[in-house]
Design a protein around this motif. Structure first.
Motif, short mmCIF file in Angstrom:
data_model
loop_
_atom_site.label_atom_id
_atom_site.label_comp_id
_atom_site.label_asym_id
_atom_site.label_seq_id
_atom_site.Cartn_x
_atom_site.Cartn_y
_atom_site.Cartn_z
N THR A 170 -0.24 -5.98 -1.76
CA THR A 170 -1.51 -6.57 -1.35
C THR A 170 -1.24 -7.78 -0.48
O THR A 170 -0.37 -8.59 -0.81
CB THR A 170 -2.36 -6.99 -2.57
OG1 THR A 170 -2.64 -5.84 -3.37
CG2 THR A 170 -3.66 -7.63 -2.14
N THR A 226 -6.10 -7.43 0.62
CA THR A 226 -6.12 -6.08 1.19
C THR A 226 -4.97 -5.26 0.61
O THR A 226 -3.81 -5.61 0.77
CB THR A 226 -6.00 -6.13 2.73
OG1 THR A 226 -7.14 -6.80 3.27
CG2 THR A 226 -5.90 -4.74 3.32
N TYR A 243 -2.61 -2.12 0.57
CA TYR A 243 -2.14 -1.21 1.61
C TYR A 243 -0.86 -0.50 1.17
O TYR A 243 -0.24 -0.85 0.17
CB TYR A 243 -1.89 -1.98 2.92
CG TYR A 243 -0.70 -2.91 2.89
CD1 TYR A 243 0.56 -2.49 3.33
CD2 TYR A 243 -0.81 -4.22 2.43
CE1 TYR A 243 1.66 -3.34 3.30
CE2 TYR A 243 0.28 -5.07 2.41
CZ TYR A 243 1.51 -4.62 2.84
OH TYR A 243 2.60 -5.46 2.81
N PHE A 272 -4.78 1.76 4.04
CA PHE A 272 -5.25 0.60 3.29
C PHE A 272 -6.67 0.83 2.78
O PHE A 272 -7.40 1.68 3.31
CB PHE A 272 -5.20 -0.67 4.16
CG PHE A 272 -6.06 -0.63 5.40
CD1 PHE A 272 -7.28 -1.27 5.44
CD2 PHE A 272 -5.64 0.05 6.55
CE1 PHE A 272 -8.07 -1.25 6.58
CE2 PHE A 272 -6.41 0.09 7.70
CZ PHE A 272 -7.64 -0.57 7.71
N ARG A 313 -10.21 -0.27 2.82
CA ARG A 313 -11.08 -1.11 3.64
C ARG A 313 -11.71 -2.19 2.76
O ARG A 313 -11.89 -1.99 1.55
CB ARG A 313 -12.16 -0.26 4.29
CG ARG A 313 -12.84 -0.94 5.47
CD ARG A 313 -13.91 -0.05 6.08
NE ARG A 313 -15.10 0.03 5.24
CZ ARG A 313 -16.23 0.63 5.61
NH1 ARG A 313 -16.32 1.21 6.80
NH2 ARG A 313 -17.26 0.67 4.81
N ARG A 314 -12.00 -3.33 3.32
CA ARG A 314 -12.65 -4.39 2.54
C ARG A 314 -13.90 -3.83 1.85
O ARG A 314 -14.59 -2.95 2.38
CB ARG A 314 -13.02 -5.59 3.42
CG ARG A 314 -13.87 -5.27 4.63
CD ARG A 314 -14.33 -6.52 5.34
NE ARG A 314 -15.27 -7.29 4.52
CZ ARG A 314 -15.75 -8.49 4.84
NH1 ARG A 314 -15.37 -9.08 5.96
NH2 ARG A 314 -16.60 -9.11 4.05
N SER A 352 -9.22 -3.53 -2.63
CA SER A 352 -9.33 -4.66 -1.71
C SER A 352 -10.51 -5.54 -2.12
O SER A 352 -11.43 -5.09 -2.81
CB SER A 352 -9.51 -4.19 -0.27
OG SER A 352 -8.30 -3.68 0.26
N GLN A 393 -9.71 -7.07 9.73
CA GLN A 393 -8.85 -6.61 8.65
C GLN A 393 -7.70 -5.77 9.18
O GLN A 393 -6.54 -5.97 8.82
CB GLN A 393 -9.66 -5.80 7.63
CG GLN A 393 -8.83 -5.41 6.41
CD GLN A 393 -9.61 -4.55 5.43
OE1 GLN A 393 -10.56 -3.83 5.81
NE2 GLN A 393 -9.22 -4.60 4.16
#
Length: 282
Positions: free
Chosen positions: A3, A11, A13, A61, A63-64, A69, A84
């Motif tokens: 992260t 985030t 990933y 990843f 996404r926000r 995340s 991002q």
């Protein structure tokens, strides 16, 4: 999985495979988790991630406001999703990468390419989300959430979010910050205490800003027409991934290659081979 804090937001990933970098904006609407590249719909049946990772460093990843995340209550625009993805590339010391989006991820890819064209080596736009029914569905989803907030209040949103596993896509009442409510107790406490009227202004303007047209949102057509980046477009064929949306991108992008194959012909043999052929050629 690692992260990184990107644009002030944790985030989650993963980097899979080796070779030239390929940043992949996940499909899945408001549940755009990195696992969707392997588990969701056509991306599962085509095994596209597994085959791309044989020759490319695939950066996936959450996404926000999705998966694990984090997020922030703010009027989210496509530029926030750009921040991002671009921030994650910088964190990984990647100056230039191929960009791939699935479903709603195509809009973020287009916005990133327009904002930072030097970062984009090429674009893969797989089943771009868009079309009039898509816009109508998104607006209705935000409206349903706003209606619930007006009737029950923000503490009720937190209570509902914690009592179910459904996403904003499946149950609009829980709202676009549902995953952060579930994973971050401090966020949930602050969310419940927010001013309701201010929150509703944020939510209702998000709907208008994100889904402002009856085709693919994310970037203005005039900006796409000036984008000197090769792009592969793979069409979808349903109410949320209208074929007309894919054709719109073909018309706007000067270096577009349109793969004119219906969804039924996009298999684990044909689809990854087509994407790899495009990437290898650029």
């Amino acid at each position: 999985m690692p992260t990184s804090v990107v644009d002030g937001i944790p985030t989650r990933y993963e980097v899979t495979g080796s070779g030239p970098p390929l940043l992949m904006y996940s499909p899945g609407g408001f549940d755009s988790r990195l696992e969707n590249w392997a588990d969701l719909g056509i991306y599962r049946t085509t095994r596209v991630l597994a085959q791309l990772a044989e020759r490319y460093s695939c950066i996936t990843f959450d996404r926000r406001e999705s998966g694990l995340s984090g997020g922030r209550v703010e009027r989210i625009r496509w530029s926030d999703y750009v921040a991002q993805g671009a921030g994650l590339l910088r964190h990984l010391d990647v100056d230039r990468a191929f960009l791939m989006g699935g479903c709603v991820g195509c809009s973020a890819v287009l916005a990133l390419a327009v904002a930072h064209p030097s970062m984009a080596r090429g674009l893969v736009l797989y089943s771009p989300a868009g079309g009039p029914r898509y816009r109508m569905t998104q607006h209705a989803r935000f409206a349903a959430h706003a209606s619930f907030v007006r009737a029950e209040g923000l503490p009720a949103v937190v209570e509902l979010a914690r009592s179910t596993t459904l996403s904003f896509t499946k149950d609009p009442r829980v709202g676009p910050w549902v995953t952060v409510i579930r994973t971050d107790p401090a966020f949930a406490t602050a969310y419940a205490a927010r001013d309701t009227a201010e929150y509703l202004l944020i939510v209702e303007s998000m709907s208008r800003l994100l889904y402002d047209r009856d085709t693919v949102p994310g970037a203005e057509p005039e900006d796409l027409m000036r984008l000197d980046v090769p792009a592969l477009i793979v069409p979808g064929q349903d109410a949320s991934h209208a074929t007309s949306a894919a054709r719109y991108l073909e018309e706007c992008l000067p270096q577009a290659e349109y793969w004119d194959v219906p969804v039924a012909g996009q298999t684990d043999v044909t689809a990854p081979a087509k994407v790899l052929s495009f990437l290898d050629g650029h």
